[in-house]
Design a protein around this motif. Structure first.
Motif, PDB file in Angstrom:
ATOM      1  N   TRP A   1      -4.502  -0.645  16.893  1.00 35.18           N
ATOM      2  CA  TRP A   1      -4.170  -1.439  15.809  1.00 35.18           C
ATOM      3  C   TRP A   1      -3.273  -0.697  14.554  1.00 35.18           C
ATOM      4  CZ3 TRP A   1      -8.112  -5.555  14.232  1.00 35.18           C
ATOM      5  CH2 TRP A   1      -8.824  -5.882  15.295  1.00 35.18           C
ATOM      6  N   THR A   2      -2.460  -1.330  13.856  1.00 37.15           N
ATOM      7  CA  THR A   2      -1.716  -0.709  12.754  1.00 37.15           C
ATOM      8  C   THR A   2      -2.464  -1.169  11.592  1.00 37.15           C
ATOM      9  OG1 THR A   2      -0.313  -2.641  12.365  1.00 37.15           O
ATOM     10  CG2 THR A   2       0.419  -0.735  13.943  1.00 37.15           C
ATOM     11  N   GLU A   3      -1.914  -0.501  10.375  1.00 37.40           N
ATOM     12  CA  GLU A   3      -2.596  -0.739   9.241  1.00 37.40           C
ATOM     13  C   GLU A   3      -2.453  -2.376   8.787  1.00 37.40           C
ATOM     14  OE1 GLU A   3      -0.539   0.641   5.622  1.00 37.40           O
ATOM     15  OE2 GLU A   3      -2.396   0.532   4.435  1.00 37.40           O
ATOM     16  N   LEU A   4      -1.142  -3.037   9.290  1.00 36.90           N
ATOM     17  CA  LEU A   4      -1.186  -4.349   8.931  1.00 36.90           C
ATOM     18  C   LEU A   4      -1.855  -5.194   9.681  1.00 36.90           C
ATOM     19  CD1 LEU A   4       0.530  -6.077   6.942  1.00 36.90           C
ATOM     20  CD2 LEU A   4       2.358  -6.121   8.879  1.00 36.90           C
ATOM     21  N   ASP A   5      -2.143  -4.821  10.869  1.00 38.06           N
ATOM     22  CA  ASP A   5      -3.070  -5.618  11.936  1.00 38.06           C
ATOM     23  C   ASP A   5      -4.413  -5.732  11.378  1.00 38.06           C
ATOM     24  OD1 ASP A   5      -0.834  -5.862  14.086  1.00 38.06           O
ATOM     25  OD2 ASP A   5      -1.499  -3.930  14.718  1.00 38.06           O
ATOM     26  N   VAL A   6      -5.033  -4.550  10.773  1.00 39.02           N
ATOM     27  CA  VAL A   6      -6.319  -4.462  10.308  1.00 39.02           C
ATOM     28  C   VAL A   6      -6.383  -5.610   9.137  1.00 39.02           C
ATOM     29  CG1 VAL A   6      -7.908  -3.085   9.017  1.00 39.02           C
ATOM     30  CG2 VAL A   6      -6.507  -2.194  11.116  1.00 39.02           C
ATOM     31  N   TRP A   7      -5.396  -5.523   8.360  1.00 38.69           N
ATOM     32  CA  TRP A   7      -5.521  -6.405   7.127  1.00 38.69           C
ATOM     33  C   TRP A   7      -5.299  -7.882   7.707  1.00 38.69           C
ATOM     34  CZ3 TRP A   7      -7.587  -5.507   2.514  1.00 38.69           C
ATOM     35  CH2 TRP A   7      -7.627  -4.475   2.280  1.00 38.69           C
ATOM     36  N   GLN A   8      -4.395  -8.036   8.553  1.00 38.76           N
ATOM     37  CA  GLN A   8      -4.328  -9.549   9.024  1.00 38.76           C
ATOM     38  C   GLN A   8      -5.502 -10.015   9.724  1.00 38.76           C
ATOM     39  OE1 GLN A   8      -0.975  -8.948  11.322  1.00 38.76           O
ATOM     40  NE2 GLN A   8       0.304  -9.685  10.000  1.00 38.76           N
TER      41      GLN A   8
END
Lengths: 301, 423
Positions: free
Chosen positions: A189-196
């Protein structure tokens, strides 16, 4: 027939749930390292999903440096109560009191390195044979080579040159007595994936991630929160700003972002547009080019 | 909801692997993809800019972005599989970046095992070399569905169409011997960005898409086998609560096919047949699930099912045998022992096996089968036969990469020593 496919978040979720279930199946006494940060909150959410309608079949473990934001601790206690999960807390202060570690001195003093000892002691005390963590490969260079199933020897050390090859989705958790594994289900996961994902699943977070007014000071270009135990340099002055945390760790090393983002949507937009990495605000990584690699070899998270 | 957040929720995930020799510009190409898709942040850029100056490199060395561990930074080579991430509005990408030199076949195989696409770099000045062929063979062996050959450093050959066509011809001649379903060629310069993200003005003769266009648009949703139902049981969920007193859920990830509520399923190894009562996923039930979803399944009948068993369709079941022939890639310094015993992990099933026979060793430079020297050591690939202590439920690797793959483990050291693809 309509083509069947899942979006990237559902595919990552499926992969993570598979990994978490492998841990429950392959190990006798796993634990989930819970820090109160968004990654470990997402990991905990995934673990609940993996075993529903049963409870998560292992306890959480929180290594409390004593320098945590109070908001993080309150959030942790609330979450455990709401979900009926159990959480073991171990204090770095106890390790200092027993003489297992010595507190760092000076203005850059941090308990970040010390917590490795407390963590390894807790793993030994509870005979945990596997610790699930919320580490992601996009966070830092040394993490990019981490396996999902990461083998640790009897000293808790990571040997980056002698990692087991990991093929397909077959995970080898076999080990000798006294050894353990660190497992990172959200590796991809990337940071953006986590937030999404937090947005998609409406996951609750500590208020620290959203904008609030706080006493802060600037050190080497990073905004840090002021707390009574922090030693200021002469040139540093405390002021009040609108900030939020991009990562949550120790007060001493968690860089704050000047931000007015108030909702998960605001944060997603902010991150999509941002030009500095998440760990760019982590004071602990700035110690040297290979700071993370060195800590990980010793048994860090 | 603000502009960009919802759109980004619907991206497809694409995993690709990169392979190339030491100097053919692989790290530069990855750096370029990350840079042009804005996956590189200011602090990373600052860090590599200052490192480039310190090392006396000319300009910013994009290759430094992908060199992770200290040993690598010191030696200037990549020594292990490293994973990189970037996204465009269409897709999220996971790159398994593997080193190209011969001794690291094991890393290439590791990186290739989960990839949808292989990106192979060829230096336009040197053309197709032994290593290109080795990479292509591994892509074919690991059944990566799509292969893209990037003919790099086109700037150093004057963007010559002739050179590009020659390389294409050389490769296709060789690829005829392989099992590659889809292969494309793109003339690029990673250093200057020609045909990487933007179409190059220097290659007017080239009418095909840019590399980024291919990465974003190659059709990957059809790569999974959605015909034959394969559900390896991973874990049995039994809540000890009053509310779910009799609940017995079989947790797992679909390795193939589509399962619908009400479908009849066969349980292996018992062969008993039951019906799907529910497909559960955290506070809700689904009408259907398909590969690669992780779900929990309940059945109408109370059967004895545990980890390592498999739910399949009533028709089109997997093979169920103890004598298995496979291609093996050896990953350990200690060579494979003929008649040696190893632990086997296959889907969620753990068994043991004995190596009965080495059929041949593959010469991966010539693609010839060697029947003389049949010792399988580190980085060797061979065809072997094993006998397992209990039957495995499998498909040929060509038909299903999940049910067709297995690993061998040294029972003394617990190291993963072999990667097997069932024939």
């Amino acid at each position: 027939m309509e083509e069947l496919k899942v979006n990237h978040l559902r595919e990552l979720e499926s992969e993570s749930i598979f990994v978490i279930r492998e841990v429950a199946a392959q190990f006798e006494r796993p634990t989930l390292l819970f820090s109160g940060g968004k990654d470990s909150i997402v990991l905990f959410h995934l673990a609940r999903k993996a075993f529903w309608p049963a409870k998560v079949p292992f306890p959480m473990l929180h290594i409390d440096t004593g320098h945590n934001f109070q908001e993080t601790l309150d959030f942790r206690d609330d979450l455990m109560e709401k979900t009926g999960a159990s959480c073991i807390a171990r204090l770095v202060q106890d390790s200092i009191n027993n003489g297992r570690v010595v507190e760092e001195k000076g203005v850059n003093a941090s308990r970040n390195v010390l917590q490795t000892v407390t963590l390894l002691d807790a793993i030994e005390e509870h005979k945990f044979d596997c610790a699930l963590g919320g580490g992601r490969r996009d966070e830092e260079k040394a993490r990019a080579k981490e396996r999902f199933f990461s083998h640790r020897d009897e000293f808790g050390q990571w040997d980056p040159k002698n990692q087991r090859p990991e093929l397909w989705n077959i995970f080898n958790g076999r080990k000798l007595m006294g050894e353990h594994f660190r497992v990172f289900p959200i590796s991809n996961w990337t940071e953006l994936d986590v937030w999404q994902y937090i947005f998609m699943e409406s996951i609750e977070l500590p208020c620290l991630y959203f904008t609030h007014k706080r006493k802060v000071f600037k050190r080497d270009g990073v905004w840090l929160a002021w707390a009574p135990f922090i030693q200021l340099r002469d040139s540093e002055k405390v002021e009040v700003r609108d900030v939020r945390c991009r990562t949550i760790g120790d007060i001493t090393c968690t860089g704050l972002t000047l931000s007015t983002a108030n909702t998960v949507e605001d944060i997603i937009v902010e991150i999509a547009a941002t030009r500095v990495t998440e760990r760019g605000g982590r004071y602990d990584d700035k110690r040297s080019d290979a700071a993370m690699e060195d800590r990980k070899k010793e048994g860090y998270f | 909801m603000t502009e960009s957040a919802p759109g980004y929720l619907d991206m497809e995930l694409m995993r690709f692997t990169t392979a190339g020799s030491v100097d053919d510009g692989k790290s530069t190409l990855i750096g370029r993809l990350l840079f042009d898709s804005k996956a590189i942040f200011e602090d990373q850029m600052e860090a590599i800019t200052s490192a480039s100056i310190r090392k006396g490199d000319e300009g910013v060395n994009l290759a430094l972005l992908t060199d992770g561990l200290r040993a690598e930074r010191e030696q200037g080579i990549t020594i292990d599989v490293a994973y990189r991430y970037f996204a465009t509005p269409k897709r999220k990408f996971i790159i398994a970046d593997t080193p190209g030199h011969i001794q690291y076949t094991r890393n290439m195989v590791t990186g290739a095992s989960t990839a949808n696409l292989a990106l192979i770099l060829v230096d336009s000045r040197h053309g197709v070399i032994e290593q290109t062929l080795r990479h292509a063979y591994i892509a074919s062996l690991l059944q990566i569905p799509h292969v893209v050959i990037c003919v790099n450093k086109m700037d150093l050959v004057g963007y010559s169409q002739k050179v590009f066509e020659q390389i294409r011809g050389q490769f296709l001649k060789f690829a005829g011997k392989l099992d590659i379903k889809d292969v494309r060629f793109v003339p690029i310069s990673a250093k200057f960005g020609d045909n990487v993200v933007e179409r190059s003005l220097n290659t007017g003769w080239y009418e095909g898409p840019t590399l980024m266009y291919l990465l974003e648009n190659i059709h990957i949703a059809g790569d999974l086998n959605l015909v034959d139902v394969r559900f390896p049981v991973q874990y049995v969920i039994r809540p000890q609560s009053d509310q779910f007193h009799d609940y017995r859920g079989y947790a797992g990830r679909l390795a193939g096919g589509i399962m619908k509520r009400g479908d009849r399923v066969k349980v292996l190894p018992s062969g008993l047949v039951s019906k799907i009562k529910s497909i559960d996923m955290f506070n809700s039930s689904l009408d259907a699930a398909f590969a690669p979803q992780s779900v929990s399944i309940t059945l109408e009948d109370d059967l004895d099912i545990s980890r390592g068993d498999m739910l399949t369709g009533v028709k089109n079941g997997p093979l169920c045998e103890q004598d298995i022939r496979l291609m093996i890639c050896w990953l350990n310094k200690k060579p494979m022992l003929l008649n040696g015993k190893y632990a086997v992990k296959h889907t969620t099933r753990d068994v043991r096996c004995i190596v009965k026979e080495v059929d041949y060793k593959m010469n991966i430079n010539t693609l010839e089968q060697d029947y003389e020297n049949r010792e399988i050591g580190l980085n060797d690939i061979g065809c072997i036969s094993i006998r397992t202590t209990k039957p495995l439920f499998f498909d040929p690797y060509r038909l299903n990469r999940t049910t067709g793959s297995l690993i061998l483990i040294d029972e003394a050291t617990n190291e993963t020593v072999g990667a097997g693809m069932i024939i």
